[in-house]
Write an enzyme that holds these catalytic residues in place. Sequence first.
Site, mmCIF file in Angstrom:
data_model
loop_
_atom_site.group_PDB
_atom_site.id
_atom_site.type_symbol
_atom_site.label_atom_id
_atom_site.label_comp_id
_atom_site.label_asym_id
_atom_site.label_seq_id
_atom_site.Cartn_x
_atom_site.Cartn_y
_atom_site.Cartn_z
ATOM 1 N N GLU A 106 0.822 -1.195 0.000
ATOM 2 C CA GLU A 106 0.000 0.000 0.000
ATOM 3 C C GLU A 106 0.863 1.254 0.000
ATOM 4 O OE1 GLU A 106 -3.928 -1.623 2.089
ATOM 5 O OE2 GLU A 106 -2.340 -1.149 3.473
ATOM 6 N N CYS A 124 3.807 8.383 0.222
ATOM 7 C CA CYS A 124 4.224 7.582 1.365
ATOM 8 C C CYS A 124 4.398 6.151 0.864
ATOM 9 C CB CYS A 124 3.112 7.684 2.407
ATOM 10 S SG CYS A 124 3.424 6.780 3.891
ATOM 11 N N CYS A 131 5.498 -5.904 9.037
ATOM 12 C CA CYS A 131 6.637 -5.355 9.768
ATOM 13 C C CYS A 131 6.902 -6.236 10.977
ATOM 14 C CB CYS A 131 6.328 -3.929 10.236
ATOM 15 S SG CYS A 131 7.716 -3.146 11.096
ATOM 16 N N CYS A 135 5.132 -2.750 16.952
ATOM 17 C CA CYS A 135 4.643 -1.614 17.758
ATOM 18 C C CYS A 135 3.146 -1.782 18.009
ATOM 19 C CB CYS A 135 4.905 -0.295 17.038
ATOM 20 S SG CYS A 135 6.644 -0.067 16.645
ATOM 21 N N CYS A 138 0.309 0.197 16.018
ATOM 22 C CA CYS A 138 0.416 0.275 14.557
ATOM 23 C C CYS A 138 -0.288 -0.882 13.857
ATOM 24 C CB CYS A 138 1.899 0.293 14.196
ATOM 25 S SG CYS A 138 2.216 0.196 12.425
ATOM 26 N N CYS A 370 -1.466 7.322 8.618
ATOM 27 C CA CYS A 370 -0.262 6.716 9.199
ATOM 28 C C CYS A 370 -0.629 5.563 10.118
ATOM 29 C CB CYS A 370 0.485 7.707 10.068
ATOM 30 S SG CYS A 370 1.191 9.031 9.159
HETATM 31 N N1 SAH Z 1 8.587 1.787 10.495
HETATM 32 C C1 SAH Z 1 8.857 3.170 10.332
HETATM 33 C C2 SAH Z 1 8.076 3.823 9.213
HETATM 34 C C3 SAH Z 1 6.655 3.399 9.045
HETATM 35 S S1 SAH Z 1 5.564 3.898 10.350
HETATM 36 C C4 SAH Z 1 8.627 3.901 11.644
HETATM 37 O O1 SAH Z 1 8.073 3.335 12.567
HETATM 38 O O2 SAH Z 1 9.051 5.054 11.720
HETATM 39 C C5 SAH Z 1 5.326 5.594 9.937
HETATM 40 C C6 SAH Z 1 4.852 6.453 11.079
HETATM 41 O O3 SAH Z 1 3.514 6.135 11.427
HETATM 42 C C7 SAH Z 1 5.670 6.310 12.342
HETATM 43 O O4 SAH Z 1 6.066 7.564 12.828
HETATM 44 C C8 SAH Z 1 4.714 5.644 13.301
HETATM 45 O O5 SAH Z 1 5.010 5.963 14.633
HETATM 46 C C9 SAH Z 1 3.401 6.196 12.830
HETATM 47 N N2 SAH Z 1 2.250 5.424 13.259
HETATM 48 C C10 SAH Z 1 2.195 4.096 13.437
HETATM 49 N N3 SAH Z 1 0.969 3.741 13.845
HETATM 50 C C11 SAH Z 1 0.243 4.867 13.947
HETATM 51 C C12 SAH Z 1 -1.113 5.144 14.295
HETATM 52 N N4 SAH Z 1 -1.946 4.163 14.616
HETATM 53 N N5 SAH Z 1 -1.516 6.424 14.285
HETATM 54 C C13 SAH Z 1 -0.680 7.409 13.911
HETATM 55 N N6 SAH Z 1 0.586 7.210 13.538
HETATM 56 C C14 SAH Z 1 1.052 5.953 13.562
HETATM 57 FE FE1 SF4 Z 2 6.739 -1.236 12.018
HETATM 58 FE FE2 SF4 Z 2 4.559 0.147 12.497
HETATM 59 FE FE3 SF4 Z 2 6.473 0.074 14.323
HETATM 60 FE FE4 SF4 Z 2 6.869 1.445 12.022
HETATM 61 S S1 SF4 Z 2 5.360 1.902 13.628
HETATM 62 S S2 SF4 Z 2 8.265 0.004 13.025
HETATM 63 S S3 SF4 Z 2 5.703 0.138 10.603
HETATM 64 S S4 SF4 Z 2 5.254 -1.692 13.639
#
Ligand code: SAH
Ligand code: SF4
Length: 390
Positions: A106, A124, A131, A135, A138, A370
């Site tokens: 995506e 993006c 992944c 986290c 996420c 995001c």
């Molecule tokens: N893995 C990398 C890039 C992809 S995530 C990283 O973690 O930086 C891109 C961004 O989306 C990150 O800053 C992450 O903290 C944010 N993100 C993840 N889940 C989110 C959510 N549910 N709401 C808002 N931002 C989120």
């Molecule tokens: Fe992976 Fe989501 Fe954590 Fe970024 S925020 S490292 S995409 S699990």
Amino acid sequence: MPQDPHAQPLERSPLGLTSDEFIASAKELAGVARPSALAAYRAFFRTGDVDAISLRNSESATREGWTLPVTRSLREESPEGEVVKFVTGVRGDRFWQAGLEDLEIESVLIPMISSSGARTYTLCVSSQVGCAMGCRFCETGQMGLIRSLTSAEIVAQWWNATHKIGIRPKNIVFMGMGEPMDNLDHVIQAISVLKDHNGPHMPVSQVTVSTVGRVDGIKRLGEKVREHGWHRLGLALSLNAPNDDDRSSIMPVNKRWNLAAVQEALLEWPRRTGNKVCIEYVLIPGVNDTRRHAEQIAEFMRPFGLLQGGRIAGKALMAILNLIPYNPRRHSPWPAPSEESVDQFLAWLIDLGVFAKRRRTKGREMMGACGQLGSEKIRGRKLVQATVSG
Ligand code: SAH
Ligand code: SF4
């Protein structure tokens, strides 16, 4: 003999090759002379022409294998224009991913209105399907890692945005699915192609790599950024919690590299050209949204420079904070923060001297915001445990 449909797709596609590499490969593979190969490469990236070259003597280099399909696209209005999320189809691995032959990646095109009133788009891109970082807030993290993308599959997202959706992005951020530092070789190769002046010709200053805080990757990418032509690459760190206890509870990676290690790596990031590191902070109600958290953010950012009375105290400002209201993932244990709490948190930060901006939420309805990128079909099938190694 019929071609193996699972043979490495895009292997000889310009998508994964710089112009020099493509020219060498076209010569070796089909004896194509340099001028025709160069012309084909330019036409492929500039006008989306996939017919400019015929690579004789090679079935695997047929043009059909040069691009990837857009399988779906969704549009949603935002105050700054239409947000477009699109899905690119890629192949799975037939040996261990039974039932996952067709994977989806995506990408999101996010409109921005500049101070001059012009609309530009930020693309993006995803660097992995799923992944491994796990986290908790996420959507992508809930999938586990299915597989990393090749450089060609990363660049295919730019090609599809530009030539299939019809929107040429001004900026690219690696903030889609996946952790770029977990796939760094392909991410670096993809950026080499994106910045090739015969290809997409993206200024490297318009490209930002966002990381969860894999310190090994930050260091390696920092080495690359010291090379000629790479100095202005952008880096973003997902901080999300400003103390080790809270951060470890929502981001397992923090148990491997804690905040002190991450801060040290960021301070070593080369910024000869005055590049600022972007610190991202997803505000989650009841998790990281108190005044105490704001104070800890200010402490984390102090070595990068804080503002005093609106002015930079001490040395130049080396980092800025991007405040992102949490977008609830599917089955989220937390709600989105209220407008008031986001405003309050931003006010605390500014009061404490943090140079902070709020990121407006776009595309929340279609799960294109995001942290909401993730395929429902694939979710729940955790093929790789969400662990952090290395
Ligand atoms: N893995 C990398 C890039 C992809 S995530 C990283 O973690 O930086 C891109 C961004 O989306 C990150 O800053 C992450 O903290 C944010 N993100 C993840 N889940 C989110 C959510 N549910 N709401 C808002 N931002 C989120
Ligand atoms: Fe992976 Fe989501 Fe954590 Fe970024 S925020 S490292 S995409 S699990």
